[in-house]
Design an enzyme around this catalytic site. Structure first.
Site, PDB file in Angstrom:
ATOM      1  N   SER A  90       0.794  -1.242   0.000  1.00  0.00           N
ATOM      2  CA  SER A  90       0.000   0.000   0.000  1.00  0.00           C
ATOM      3  C   SER A  90       0.818   1.280   0.000  1.00  0.00           C
ATOM      4  O   SER A  90       0.253   2.368  -0.144  1.00  0.00           O
ATOM      5  CB  SER A  90      -0.963   0.008   1.196  1.00  0.00           C
ATOM      6  N   LYS A 101       0.067   3.589  -2.851  1.00  0.00           N
ATOM      7  CA  LYS A 101      -1.070   4.509  -2.879  1.00  0.00           C
ATOM      8  C   LYS A 101      -0.617   5.970  -2.750  1.00  0.00           C
ATOM      9  O   LYS A 101      -1.374   6.882  -3.097  1.00  0.00           O
ATOM     10  CB  LYS A 101      -2.059   4.158  -1.767  1.00  0.00           C
ATOM     11  N   SER A 156      -6.007   3.467   3.814  1.00  0.00           N
ATOM     12  CA  SER A 156      -5.318   2.434   3.025  1.00  0.00           C
ATOM     13  C   SER A 156      -6.299   1.432   2.413  1.00  0.00           C
ATOM     14  O   SER A 156      -6.059   0.228   2.403  1.00  0.00           O
ATOM     15  CB  SER A 156      -4.272   1.702   3.873  1.00  0.00           C
ATOM     16  N   GLU A 179      -4.836  -3.367  -6.728  1.00  0.00           N
ATOM     17  CA  GLU A 179      -4.879  -4.106  -5.461  1.00  0.00           C
ATOM     18  C   GLU A 179      -5.601  -5.438  -5.667  1.00  0.00           C
ATOM     19  O   GLU A 179      -5.233  -6.457  -5.067  1.00  0.00           O
ATOM     20  CB  GLU A 179      -5.597  -3.276  -4.392  1.00  0.00           C
TER      21      GLU A 179
END
Length: 294
Positions: free
Chosen positions: A65, A68, A130, A166
């Site tokens: 993550s 991101k 997240s 993801e």
């Protein structure tokens, strides 16, 4: 002449002491990292003096993550260009929702999908919470991973790879290794962001706020710092499979008490240590930078 020699010798000693200090810090970092029983990458960089300390700076580490953060920057660059709006409503279909083993508060609230959220809300969930589903929707809205890579190339970041959603990462544990960063370019990206390059001031401030207010990874970069320390950061975590954890990460901007700013990136990959040990490794490295990199 004697005065000039004295000044020169003093300057040399200061320079050498700085180098020795960096070397000593690298030794301490290596000792801390051994407890992770895995592959550890570190970048510590003091913005104002440009002092730095590294470990495995050019190795590739799965971001999870952490990616991101560059995705959020790429989205806001599209906002700055007038191509999308923060208040634009985006439909989230059931097919946009990531798997049950992955983290997604918006999926948990709307398991059947077919709802709308603004770009601003999706950014908040992707960065501060997240949320993998929110991140995937944003990436789809701007034109998939290739647009993130195009943005990174434009701002001079060549060693961060954003290739997959993801959803795709969650379906196959090997896919996460395609989405990697080097500690060197993670620091470079943080420095670019901190200095306001690539984004307009309002977009930078919004993303900085979301990264500062996040409650993820409280035991990582922030773990051993004073409670009131300002840290704008983005974490990344993978599952543990057969006793090995592919990614336990945190990168961010730490405001020091003296008014300076420490950029920190710690990646713990393929670790056989437990959760608390992996997070403690990150926390101890951040604290080392806080205490000694001035």
């Amino acid at each position: 002449m004697k005065s000039w020699i004295a000044v020169t010798l003093t300057a040399i000693l200061v320079l050498l002491s700085g180098r020795l200090s960096a070397q000593n810090m690298e030794k301490e970092i290596k000792k801390i990292a051994e407890k992770a029983k895995g592959h550890v990458g570190v970048g510590l960089y003091l913005v104002e003096s440009k002092r730095s300390v590294w470990m495995n700076k050019d190795d590739h580490f799965p971001m999870q993550s952490v990616y991101k953060f560059p995705i959020g920057m790429a989205v806001l660059a599209k906002v700055d260009a007038g191509e999308i709006g923060l208040d634009e409503m985006v439909t989230v279909q059931k097919s946009d929702l990531i798997g049950p083993a992955q983290h997604s508060p918006i999926r948990d609230k709307h398991p059947e999908g077919n709802f709308q959220m603004s770009v601003r809300e999706l950014l908040y969930y992707a960065v501060s919470e997240s949320d993998g589903s929110a991140s995937d929707v944003l990436m789809r809205r701007i034109g998939e991973a290739k647009q993130v890579m195009k943005f990174l190339k434009r701002i001079g970041i060549c060693n961060i790879s954003v290739m997959d959603t993801e959803y795709e990462i969650g379906r196959n544990d090997t896919v996460q290794y395609r989405n990697w960063a080097t500690p060197s370019d993670a620091i470079k990206l943080l420095n670019t962001f901190y200095k306001g390059k690539g984004l307009k001031p309002g977009s930078r401030e919004l993303l900085m706020k979301m990264m500062t207010e996040t409650e993820t990874g409280m035991n990582r970069l922030k773990g051993l710092l004073p409670k009131d320390a300002a840290v704008a950061h983005k974490t990344g975590s993978s599952r543990t499979v057969n006793g090995k954890t592919a990614a336990t990460n945190d990168i961010g901007i730490i405001s020091l008490p003296n008014g300076k700013h420490l950029l920190a990136a710690v990646f713990v990959s393929d670790s056989q240590a437990n959760d608390s040990v992996r997070e403690e490794v990150i926390a101890k490295i951040a604290r080392l930078g806080w205490d000694k990199l001035h």
